[in-house]
Motif scaffolding. Structure first.
Motif, mmCIF file in Angstrom:
data_model
loop_
_atom_site.group_PDB
_atom_site.id
_atom_site.type_symbol
_atom_site.label_atom_id
_atom_site.label_comp_id
_atom_site.label_asym_id
_atom_site.label_seq_id
_atom_site.Cartn_x
_atom_site.Cartn_y
_atom_site.Cartn_z
ATOM 1 N N ALA A 118 39.802 87.282 -3.912
ATOM 2 C CA ALA A 118 39.343 87.616 -2.560
ATOM 3 C C ALA A 118 38.110 86.830 -2.111
ATOM 4 C CB ALA A 118 39.092 89.121 -2.451
ATOM 5 N N PRO A 119 37.098 86.616 -2.977
ATOM 6 C CA PRO A 119 35.931 85.842 -2.532
ATOM 7 C C PRO A 119 36.205 84.337 -2.416
ATOM 8 C CG PRO A 119 35.414 87.229 -4.451
ATOM 9 C CD PRO A 119 36.897 87.163 -4.329
ATOM 10 N N LEU A 120 37.338 83.882 -2.929
ATOM 11 C CA LEU A 120 37.620 82.453 -2.998
ATOM 12 C C LEU A 120 38.492 81.943 -1.862
ATOM 13 C CD1 LEU A 120 38.471 82.298 -6.832
ATOM 14 C CD2 LEU A 120 36.246 81.893 -5.739
ATOM 15 N N PHE A 121 39.316 82.830 -1.293
ATOM 16 C CA PHE A 121 40.316 82.406 -0.311
ATOM 17 C C PHE A 121 40.218 83.214 0.978
ATOM 18 C CE2 PHE A 121 42.272 81.178 -4.358
ATOM 19 C CZ PHE A 121 42.769 79.910 -4.074
ATOM 20 N N ASP A 122 40.604 82.567 2.073
ATOM 21 C CA ASP A 122 40.896 83.260 3.331
ATOM 22 C C ASP A 122 42.397 83.546 3.335
ATOM 23 O OD1 ASP A 122 38.337 83.301 4.546
ATOM 24 O OD2 ASP A 122 38.548 81.191 5.097
ATOM 25 N N TYR A 123 42.770 84.814 3.419
ATOM 26 C CA TYR A 123 44.161 85.238 3.302
ATOM 27 C C TYR A 123 44.773 85.559 4.665
ATOM 28 C CZ TYR A 123 44.186 85.890 -1.794
ATOM 29 O OH TYR A 123 44.156 85.687 -3.147
ATOM 30 N N SER A 124 46.046 85.227 4.798
ATOM 31 C CA SER A 124 46.819 85.713 5.938
ATOM 32 C C SER A 124 47.224 87.151 5.679
ATOM 33 C CB SER A 124 48.075 84.851 6.124
ATOM 34 O OG SER A 124 49.024 85.148 5.096
ATOM 35 N N LYS A 125 47.836 87.753 6.672
ATOM 36 C CA LYS A 125 48.497 89.033 6.450
ATOM 37 C C LYS A 125 49.696 88.796 5.529
ATOM 38 C CE LYS A 125 47.139 90.816 10.982
ATOM 39 N NZ LYS A 125 47.605 91.239 12.326
ATOM 40 N N ARG A 234 55.249 95.903 -6.889
ATOM 41 C CA ARG A 234 55.588 95.278 -5.617
ATOM 42 C C ARG A 234 54.381 94.457 -5.223
ATOM 43 N NH1 ARG A 234 60.423 96.974 -4.271
ATOM 44 N NH2 ARG A 234 60.391 95.517 -2.523
ATOM 45 N N ASP A 235 54.599 93.166 -5.038
ATOM 46 C CA ASP A 235 53.499 92.219 -4.924
ATOM 47 C C ASP A 235 53.542 91.507 -3.571
ATOM 48 O OD1 ASP A 235 51.367 90.598 -5.604
ATOM 49 O OD2 ASP A 235 52.593 89.162 -6.712
ATOM 50 N N PRO A 236 52.744 91.936 -2.588
ATOM 51 C CA PRO A 236 52.732 91.246 -1.288
ATOM 52 C C PRO A 236 52.218 89.806 -1.450
ATOM 53 C CG PRO A 236 51.674 93.403 -1.144
ATOM 54 C CD PRO A 236 51.848 93.107 -2.593
ATOM 55 N N LEU A 237 52.908 88.869 -0.831
ATOM 56 C CA LEU A 237 52.542 87.457 -0.910
ATOM 57 C C LEU A 237 51.969 86.983 0.430
ATOM 58 C CD1 LEU A 237 55.621 86.074 -2.883
ATOM 59 C CD2 LEU A 237 53.465 86.980 -3.777
ATOM 60 N N HIS A 238 51.051 86.010 0.349
ATOM 61 C CA HIS A 238 50.303 85.562 1.523
ATOM 62 C C HIS A 238 50.255 84.036 1.593
ATOM 63 C CE1 HIS A 238 48.180 89.613 1.706
ATOM 64 N NE2 HIS A 238 48.541 89.577 0.436
ATOM 65 N N LEU A 239 49.783 83.548 2.757
ATOM 66 C CA LEU A 239 49.295 82.183 2.896
ATOM 67 C C LEU A 239 47.782 82.264 2.760
ATOM 68 C CD1 LEU A 239 49.571 79.124 3.729
ATOM 69 C CD2 LEU A 239 49.287 79.906 6.092
ATOM 70 N N ALA A 240 47.173 81.332 2.014
ATOM 71 C CA ALA A 240 45.724 81.373 1.830
ATOM 72 C C ALA A 240 45.147 79.966 1.755
ATOM 73 C CB ALA A 240 45.370 82.142 0.555
ATOM 74 N N GLN A 247 39.187 77.185 7.023
ATOM 75 C CA GLN A 247 40.422 77.239 7.808
ATOM 76 C C GLN A 247 40.736 78.654 8.290
ATOM 77 O OE1 GLN A 247 42.061 74.957 9.056
ATOM 78 N NE2 GLN A 247 41.688 73.099 7.897
ATOM 79 N N HIS A 248 39.698 79.445 8.499
ATOM 80 C CA HIS A 248 39.917 80.818 8.969
ATOM 81 C C HIS A 248 40.670 80.836 10.301
ATOM 82 C CE1 HIS A 248 39.299 85.098 9.363
ATOM 83 N NE2 HIS A 248 38.735 84.933 10.543
ATOM 84 N N ALA A 249 40.336 79.895 11.182
ATOM 85 C CA ALA A 249 41.025 79.833 12.485
ATOM 86 C C ALA A 249 42.495 79.516 12.302
ATOM 87 C CB ALA A 249 40.360 78.792 13.380
ATOM 88 N N ALA A 250 42.821 78.642 11.349
ATOM 89 C CA ALA A 250 44.223 78.303 11.082
ATOM 90 C C ALA A 250 44.974 79.520 10.555
ATOM 91 C CB ALA A 250 44.303 77.155 10.080
ATOM 92 N N VAL A 251 44.312 80.335 9.745
ATOM 93 C CA VAL A 251 44.929 81.567 9.234
ATOM 94 C C VAL A 251 45.206 82.525 10.390
ATOM 95 C CG1 VAL A 251 44.564 83.611 7.801
ATOM 96 C CG2 VAL A 251 43.921 81.360 6.941
ATOM 97 N N GLN A 252 44.261 82.624 11.317
ATOM 98 C CA GLN A 252 44.476 83.494 12.477
ATOM 99 C C GLN A 252 45.640 83.001 13.341
ATOM 100 O OE1 GLN A 252 40.432 83.434 14.147
ATOM 101 N NE2 GLN A 252 40.223 85.591 13.567
ATOM 102 N N ARG A 253 45.729 81.677 13.514
ATOM 103 C CA ARG A 253 46.864 81.134 14.278
ATOM 104 C C ARG A 253 48.178 81.433 13.571
ATOM 105 N NH1 ARG A 253 43.274 76.654 14.895
ATOM 106 N NH2 ARG A 253 44.438 75.372 13.410
ATOM 107 N N PHE A 254 48.171 81.327 12.246
ATOM 108 C CA PHE A 254 49.381 81.616 11.474
ATOM 109 C C PHE A 254 49.781 83.082 11.621
ATOM 110 C CE2 PHE A 254 51.345 83.096 7.488
ATOM 111 C CZ PHE A 254 52.464 82.274 7.452
ATOM 112 N N ASP A 255 48.811 83.983 11.523
ATOM 113 C CA ASP A 255 49.110 85.415 11.668
ATOM 114 C C ASP A 255 49.716 85.717 13.037
ATOM 115 O OD1 ASP A 255 48.313 86.192 9.141
ATOM 116 O OD2 ASP A 255 46.270 86.683 9.747
ATOM 117 N N ALA A 256 49.126 85.128 14.072
ATOM 118 C CA ALA A 256 49.650 85.342 15.425
ATOM 119 C C ALA A 256 51.059 84.768 15.556
ATOM 120 C CB ALA A 256 48.719 84.698 16.451
#
Length: 280
Positions: A118-125, A234-240, A247-256
């Motif tokens: 968690a402290p290393l990556f910005d995660y998508s939903k 059950r293991d939820p998978l993400h883009l990070a 790239q926090h903005a890119a993660v937000q664009r991906f979520d949207a």
């Protein structure tokens, strides 16, 4: 001498026509400028982003004839239509992909969330809910209702993978050992050879069937494998993306974008159901 009365060069109708034409041209120019502004704005915020992932995790993500394939790859390609970003998908063994992503060499698709990462990556939903199952050989089944039932066992798993907080803690505590590898096919062959007590397989029953079909030795011995009924996790998978990449903005664009992709998928499923309902 009387001068002839002045007459306008054009009738009122003709003048109005000219005015209408000029208004039309202005409207066209305005629309063109707005369109160009939107295109330039989109280009200004869009990025070409390297996204890395596992090359041996069928059917979710894998390399087929050297090309990216699988459910997560399809989602990325759909999402880039809405996000404005271009995703350069590069697949490789998971441990290498994770290490490169950690160094900020690209994003990572299909990654689990845990307190260490968690402290290393910005995660998508979450984009996919992965079911991790336990496979054993016929005749060597054991009761499996929870992690305590794996006590003292040697289990095959993916190099560099997290199976969720609870499983990771159990491994770290020494409750059971994990023999790490880079692919599910080689893992089941180790199980077949008696080198493992059990094997973790991702993607539920569909993943299990695909692994059995991936190698002649596994196909020939498919009746010797047993999938224990209770999932490991059950293991939820993400883009990070590593936080160092900013790239926090890119993660937000991906979520949207993914919200629109999921709406598209639901609509497609509804249309398919409607077609089936109409069949005699």
């Amino acid at each position: 001498m009387d001068r002839p009365a002045w007459k306008p060069a054009h009738s009122e109708r003709e003048q109005q026509h000219r005015v209408d034409v000029m208004r039309g041209l202005k409207s066209t120019r305005r629309a063109t400028l707005i369109g160009l502004f939107l295109v330039v704005s989109l280009a200004a915020r869009a990025d070409r982003l390297v996204v890395m992932g596992d090359d041996r995790y069928a059917p979710v993500i894998y390399a087929e004839a050297g090309r990216p394939a699988g459910f997560l790859v399809d989602l990325l390609r759909r999402a880039q239509v809405y996000s404005g970003d271009e995703y350069d998908i590069q697949l490789m063994p998971w441990k290498r992909a994770y290490a490169m992503a950690l160094r900020g060499m690209g994003g990572l698709i299909g990654v689990s969330h845990n307190s260490e990462r968690a402290p290393l990556f910005d995660y998508s939903k979450p984009v996919y809910d992965d079911a991790i199952r336990v496979v054993v050989l016929k005749g060597q089944e054991f009761k499996f209702d929870g992690l305590e039932d794996l006590k003292g066992k040697n289990v095959g798993g993916v190099a560099g993978a997290s199976y969720g907080e609870a499983v990771d803690r159990a491994i770290a505590s020494g409750l059971f050992t994990v023999d790490r590898d880079i692919g599910q096919s080689s893992r089941l062959r180790k199980l077949l050879a008696g080198r493992l007590d059990a094997a973790f397989i991702g993607n539920g029953e569909a993943g299990f069937r695909l692994v059995l079909e991936s190698h002649p030795e596994l196909q020939a011995n498919r009746e010797r494998f047993v999938l224990l009924p209770t999932p490991l996790a059950r293991d939820p998978l993400h883009l990070a993306f590593a936080k160092s990449m900013q790239q926090h903005a890119a993660v937000q664009r991906f979520d949207a974008a993914m919200e629109r992709v999921m709406a598209d998928l639901k609509a497609e499923a509804a249309r398919e159901r409607a077609k089936l309902d109409k069949r005699p």
